[in-house]
Write an enzyme that holds these catalytic residues in place. Structure first.
Site, short mmCIF file in Angstrom:
data_model
loop_
_atom_site.label_atom_id
_atom_site.label_comp_id
_atom_site.label_asym_id
_atom_site.label_seq_id
_atom_site.Cartn_x
_atom_site.Cartn_y
_atom_site.Cartn_z
N GLN A 79 0.84 -1.20 0.00
CA GLN A 79 0.00 0.00 0.00
C GLN A 79 0.88 1.25 0.00
O GLN A 79 1.26 1.76 1.05
CB GLN A 79 -0.94 -0.01 1.20
CG GLN A 79 -1.95 1.10 1.14
CD GLN A 79 -3.00 1.01 2.22
OE1 GLN A 79 -3.16 0.00 2.89
NE2 GLN A 79 -3.73 2.09 2.38
N PHE A 80 1.20 1.72 -1.20
CA PHE A 80 2.11 2.86 -1.33
C PHE A 80 1.56 4.13 -0.69
O PHE A 80 2.32 5.01 -0.32
CB PHE A 80 2.47 3.11 -2.81
CG PHE A 80 1.41 3.77 -3.62
CD1 PHE A 80 1.44 5.14 -3.84
CD2 PHE A 80 0.36 3.04 -4.16
CE1 PHE A 80 0.46 5.76 -4.59
CE2 PHE A 80 -0.61 3.64 -4.93
CZ PHE A 80 -0.57 5.01 -5.13
N THR A 81 0.25 4.23 -0.51
CA THR A 81 -0.32 5.44 0.07
C THR A 81 0.13 5.65 1.52
O THR A 81 0.02 6.76 2.04
CB THR A 81 -1.87 5.42 0.01
OG1 THR A 81 -2.35 4.26 0.70
CG2 THR A 81 -2.35 5.42 -1.43
#
Length: 164
Positions: A79-81
């Site tokens: 989850q790059f966010t």
């Protein structure tokens, strides 16, 4: 590197109408990889995930057993966010590792996690896909593990200092 660890009764990942993977009781790990992360941070976070005592023991004593102690499952989702920062009301992702590098890094993370635990107990989503993550929290218990970048972004630090 940042990980959000949620104790779950069950969790699954779907892409479109296809269930990619699912687990029963255990933990769901949402993992954000920074462009500064190294294998050192990876090894530390794997150790924490496996040994974090968020389960009760057989006598009902809380916070006494880990996912590894209880032989439970782990569902990992990239989850790059988690590596975003706020610029006004907009998310800025410049701290996140680039997609081409992070996929290789994430796959190494999964390999090391599986070797440190049990191959069949570690599941994952589909890297880079638009996923639906279904989590049934247990408790709820949510723990954030945040390992600071090894090379701080001086421009960001200067901007933060100006705000203080």
């Amino acid at each position: 590197m940042k990980a959000i660890i949620q104790r779950v009764m069950k969790a699954s990942v779907t892409v479109g109408d296809e269930t990619v993977s699912s687990i029963g009781s255990g933990v769901c790990v949402l993992l954000g990889i920074s462009r500064y992360d190294t294998v050192k941070e990876m090894d530390s976070i794997i150790k924490k995930i496996l040994n974090l005592r968020i389960f009760e023991d057989d006598d009902g004593k809380r916070w006494n057993k880990s996912v590894k102690d209880r032989d439970m499952e782990i569902l990992c989702v990239s989850q790059f966010t988690l590596q975003s920062i706020m610029k006004g009301n907009k998310l800025d992702f410049h701290r996140a590792m680039s997609a081409d590098k992070s996929e290789e890094f994430y796959n190494l993370f999964l390999d090391k996690l599986r070797k440190s635990y049990k191959i069949d107990k570690v599941k994952d989503g589909k890297f880079g896909a638009y996923m639906q993550v279904h989590i049934q929290n247990d408790g709820p218990v949510t723990v954030e593990l945040d390992y600071p970048p090894t090379k701080p972004d001086k421009a960001d630090d200067a901007k933060e200092s100006e705000k203080d």
